[in-house]
Write a protein that holds these residues in place. Structure first.
Motif, PDB file in Angstrom:
ATOM      1  N   ILE A   1      20.966   8.173  10.519  1.00 18.35           N
ATOM      2  CA  ILE A   1      20.577   9.482  10.154  1.00 18.35           C
ATOM      3  C   ILE A   1      21.077  10.185   8.977  1.00 18.35           C
ATOM      4  CG2 ILE A   1      19.860  11.866  10.175  1.00 18.35           C
ATOM      5  CD1 ILE A   1      17.894   9.826  11.409  1.00 18.35           C
ATOM      6  N   SER A   2      22.397   9.904   8.912  1.00 15.49           N
ATOM      7  CA  SER A   2      23.072  10.783   7.782  1.00 15.49           C
ATOM      8  C   SER A   2      23.019   9.460   6.458  1.00 15.49           C
ATOM      9  CB  SER A   2      24.474  10.116   8.114  1.00 15.49           C
ATOM     10  OG  SER A   2      25.091   9.156   7.823  1.00 15.49           O
ATOM     11  N   THR A   3      22.663   8.295   6.835  1.00 15.61           N
ATOM     12  CA  THR A   3      22.371   7.364   5.822  1.00 15.61           C
ATOM     13  C   THR A   3      20.757   7.621   5.152  1.00 15.61           C
ATOM     14  OG1 THR A   3      23.964   5.444   6.707  1.00 15.61           O
ATOM     15  CG2 THR A   3      21.856   4.680   4.396  1.00 15.61           C
ATOM     16  N   VAL A   4      20.011   7.877   5.717  1.00 13.72           N
ATOM     17  CA  VAL A   4      18.560   8.351   5.397  1.00 13.72           C
ATOM     18  C   VAL A   4      18.456   9.543   4.425  1.00 13.72           C
ATOM     19  CG1 VAL A   4      16.311   9.133   6.226  1.00 13.72           C
ATOM     20  CG2 VAL A   4      17.633   7.096   7.093  1.00 13.72           C
ATOM     21  N   ASP A   5      19.779  10.472   4.561  1.00 11.48           N
ATOM     22  CA  ASP A   5      19.982  10.948   4.195  1.00 11.48           C
ATOM     23  C   ASP A   5      20.603  11.406   2.977  1.00 11.48           C
ATOM     24  OD1 ASP A   5      17.998  13.231   6.287  1.00 11.48           O
ATOM     25  OD2 ASP A   5      20.353  13.732   7.447  1.00 11.48           O
ATOM     26  N   GLU A   6      21.290  10.306   2.631  1.00 16.74           N
ATOM     27  CA  GLU A   6      22.082  10.364   1.237  1.00 16.74           C
ATOM     28  C   GLU A   6      20.860   9.854   0.315  1.00 16.74           C
ATOM     29  OE1 GLU A   6      24.861   7.157   1.352  1.00 16.74           O
ATOM     30  OE2 GLU A   6      25.977   8.222   3.685  1.00 16.74           O
ATOM     31  N   PHE A   7      19.628   9.534   0.794  1.00 22.06           N
ATOM     32  CA  PHE A   7      18.224   9.473  -0.247  1.00 22.06           C
ATOM     33  C   PHE A   7      17.541  10.533  -0.356  1.00 22.06           C
ATOM     34  CE2 PHE A   7      20.479   4.992   0.532  1.00 22.06           C
ATOM     35  CZ  PHE A   7      19.687   4.278  -0.065  1.00 22.06           C
ATOM     36  N   ALA A   8      17.761  11.825   0.343  1.00 24.73           N
ATOM     37  CA  ALA A   8      16.780  13.100   0.357  1.00 24.73           C
ATOM     38  C   ALA A   8      15.020  12.005   0.825  1.00 24.73           C
ATOM     39  CB  ALA A   8      17.104  13.058  -0.950  1.00 24.73           C
ATOM     40  N   VAL A   9      15.460  11.694   1.756  1.00 29.47           N
ATOM     41  CA  VAL A   9      14.115  11.329   2.384  1.00 29.47           C
ATOM     42  C   VAL A   9      13.095  12.593   2.949  1.00 29.47           C
ATOM     43  CG1 VAL A   9      13.215   9.996   3.683  1.00 29.47           C
ATOM     44  CG2 VAL A   9      14.859   8.890   2.051  1.00 29.47           C
ATOM     45  N   ASP A  10      11.825  12.046   2.101  1.00 27.35           N
ATOM     46  CA  ASP A  10      11.003  13.177   2.370  1.00 27.35           C
ATOM     47  C   ASP A  10      10.003  13.139   3.632  1.00 27.35           C
ATOM     48  OD1 ASP A  10      10.912  14.883   0.525  1.00 27.35           O
ATOM     49  OD2 ASP A  10      10.738  13.502  -1.343  1.00 27.35           O
ATOM     50  N   GLY A  11       9.923  12.025   4.115  1.00 20.97           N
ATOM     51  CA  GLY A  11       9.394  11.994   5.566  1.00 20.97           C
ATOM     52  C   GLY A  11       9.369  10.375   5.492  1.00 20.97           C
TER      53      GLY A  11
ATOM     54  N   ALA B   1       9.462   7.036  -3.834  1.00 23.33           N
ATOM     55  CA  ALA B   1       9.743   5.827  -4.236  1.00 23.33           C
ATOM     56  C   ALA B   1       9.147   5.942  -3.041  1.00 23.33           C
ATOM     57  CB  ALA B   1      11.320   5.858  -4.637  1.00 23.33           C
ATOM     58  N   LEU B   2       9.823   4.293  -2.508  1.00 25.43           N
ATOM     59  CA  LEU B   2       9.646   3.970  -1.135  1.00 25.43           C
ATOM     60  C   LEU B   2      10.977   3.183  -1.113  1.00 25.43           C
ATOM     61  CD1 LEU B   2       7.386   3.134   0.907  1.00 25.43           C
ATOM     62  CD2 LEU B   2       7.338   1.202  -0.322  1.00 25.43           C
ATOM     63  N   ILE B   3      11.834   3.505   0.313  1.00 26.38           N
ATOM     64  CA  ILE B   3      13.280   3.284   0.532  1.00 26.38           C
ATOM     65  C   ILE B   3      12.768   2.301   1.906  1.00 26.38           C
ATOM     66  CG2 ILE B   3      15.391   3.170   0.875  1.00 26.38           C
ATOM     67  CD1 ILE B   3      14.962   6.451  -0.514  1.00 26.38           C
ATOM     68  N   LEU B   4      12.797   1.339   1.912  1.00 30.31           N
ATOM     69  CA  LEU B   4      13.221   0.180   2.683  1.00 30.31           C
ATOM     70  C   LEU B   4      14.274   0.386   3.641  1.00 30.31           C
ATOM     71  CD1 LEU B   4      11.011  -2.127   4.836  1.00 30.31           C
ATOM     72  CD2 LEU B   4      12.254  -3.651   3.377  1.00 30.31           C
ATOM     73  N   THR B   5      14.609   0.253   4.999  1.00 30.37           N
ATOM     74  CA  THR B   5      15.544   0.386   6.132  1.00 30.37           C
ATOM     75  C   THR B   5      15.397  -0.625   6.960  1.00 30.37           C
ATOM     76  OG1 THR B   5      15.262   2.523   7.133  1.00 30.37           O
ATOM     77  CG2 THR B   5      16.438   2.363   5.383  1.00 30.37           C
ATOM     78  N   PRO B   6      16.221  -1.246   7.776  1.00 26.22           N
ATOM     79  CA  PRO B   6      16.458  -1.873   9.752  1.00 26.22           C
ATOM     80  C   PRO B   6      16.712  -0.243  10.009  1.00 26.22           C
ATOM     81  CG  PRO B   6      18.695  -1.702   7.994  1.00 26.22           C
ATOM     82  CD  PRO B   6      18.018  -0.568   6.865  1.00 26.22           C
TER      83      PRO B   6
ATOM     84  N   GLY C   1       0.535  -1.149   0.185  1.00 29.26           N
ATOM     85  CA  GLY C   1      -0.526   0.168  -0.330  1.00 29.26           C
ATOM     86  C   GLY C   1       0.761   1.013  -0.245  1.00 29.26           C
ATOM     87  N   ALA C   2       2.072   1.783   0.403  1.00 26.37           N
ATOM     88  CA  ALA C   2       2.866   2.412   1.168  1.00 26.37           C
ATOM     89  C   ALA C   2       3.482   2.777  -0.016  1.00 26.37           C
ATOM     90  CB  ALA C   2       3.874   2.092   2.080  1.00 26.37           C
ATOM     91  N   ALA C   3       3.986   1.591  -1.194  1.00 21.76           N
ATOM     92  CA  ALA C   3       4.821   1.430  -2.167  1.00 21.76           C
ATOM     93  C   ALA C   3       3.845   2.119  -3.214  1.00 21.76           C
ATOM     94  CB  ALA C   3       5.300   0.576  -2.589  1.00 21.76           C
ATOM     95  N   GLN C   4       2.473   1.511  -3.484  1.00 23.40           N
ATOM     96  CA  GLN C   4       1.527   2.469  -4.427  1.00 23.40           C
ATOM     97  C   GLN C   4       1.278   3.762  -4.676  1.00 23.40           C
ATOM     98  OE1 GLN C   4      -2.006  -0.122  -4.675  1.00 23.40           O
ATOM     99  NE2 GLN C   4      -3.085   1.250  -6.191  1.00 23.40           N
ATOM    100  N   ALA C   5       0.711   3.852  -2.879  1.00 22.86           N
ATOM    101  CA  ALA C   5       1.066   4.888  -2.710  1.00 22.86           C
ATOM    102  C   ALA C   5       1.695   6.637  -3.014  1.00 22.86           C
ATOM    103  CB  ALA C   5       0.362   5.794  -1.535  1.00 22.86           C
ATOM    104  N   ALA C   6       2.556   5.853  -2.674  1.00 25.74           N
ATOM    105  CA  ALA C   6       4.888   6.293  -3.201  1.00 25.74           C
ATOM    106  C   ALA C   6       4.373   6.603  -4.510  1.00 25.74           C
ATOM    107  CB  ALA C   6       5.636   5.947  -2.491  1.00 25.74           C
ATOM    108  N   SER C   7       3.897   5.737  -5.879  1.00 26.82           N
ATOM    109  CA  SER C   7       4.442   5.350  -7.393  1.00 26.82           C
ATOM    110  C   SER C   7       2.918   6.699  -7.131  1.00 26.82           C
ATOM    111  CB  SER C   7       3.847   4.220  -7.554  1.00 26.82           C
ATOM    112  OG  SER C   7       3.922   4.331  -8.809  1.00 26.82           O
ATOM    113  N   GLU C   8       2.057   6.649  -7.500  1.00 29.59           N
ATOM    114  CA  GLU C   8       1.171   7.232  -7.655  1.00 29.59           C
ATOM    115  C   GLU C   8       1.139   8.553  -7.318  1.00 29.59           C
ATOM    116  OE1 GLU C   8      -2.605   6.042  -6.008  1.00 29.59           O
ATOM    117  OE2 GLU C   8      -2.641   3.945  -6.560  1.00 29.59           O
TER     118      GLU C   8
END
Length: 86
Positions: A40-50, A30-35, A19-26
């Motif tokens: 935080i520096s790793t998350v910021d490398e992907f320019a994560v919006d939320g 993009a949806l990124i899955l992390t452990p 559901g999250a992947a579909q909503a993001a795509s629409e």
């Protein structure tokens, strides 16, 4: 339910991810899955919006410092302090 690796074997998690992947795509995202304890520096490398944090314990790096105050964060199962959602 048995947990192996990053994603528990659960219809709930599969439904949530799909559901999250579909909503993001629409919405052109993009949806990124992390452990759970990704730096935080790793998350910021992907320019994560939320973030969507599934069943947080409250000690995740996203809740340390200002990151969660500067980005939208949604939780499921528990609040950002690790308390069960009632």
């Amino acid at each position: 339910s048995r947990t192996t690796g990053l994603i528990p074997h659960s219809d709930y998690f599969l439904d949530l991810l799909n559901g999250a992947a579909q909503a993001a795509s629409e919405s052109g995202y993009a949806l990124i899955l992390t452990p759970p304890h990704v730096d935080i520096s790793t998350v910021d490398e992907f320019a994560v919006d939320g973030a969507i944090v599934v069943d947080p314990r409250g000690d995740e790096p996203l809740f340390q410092g200002q990151w969660h105050r500067q980005h939208p964060v949604v939780t499921t199962g528990r609040t950002t302090t690790g308390e069960p959602v009632r």
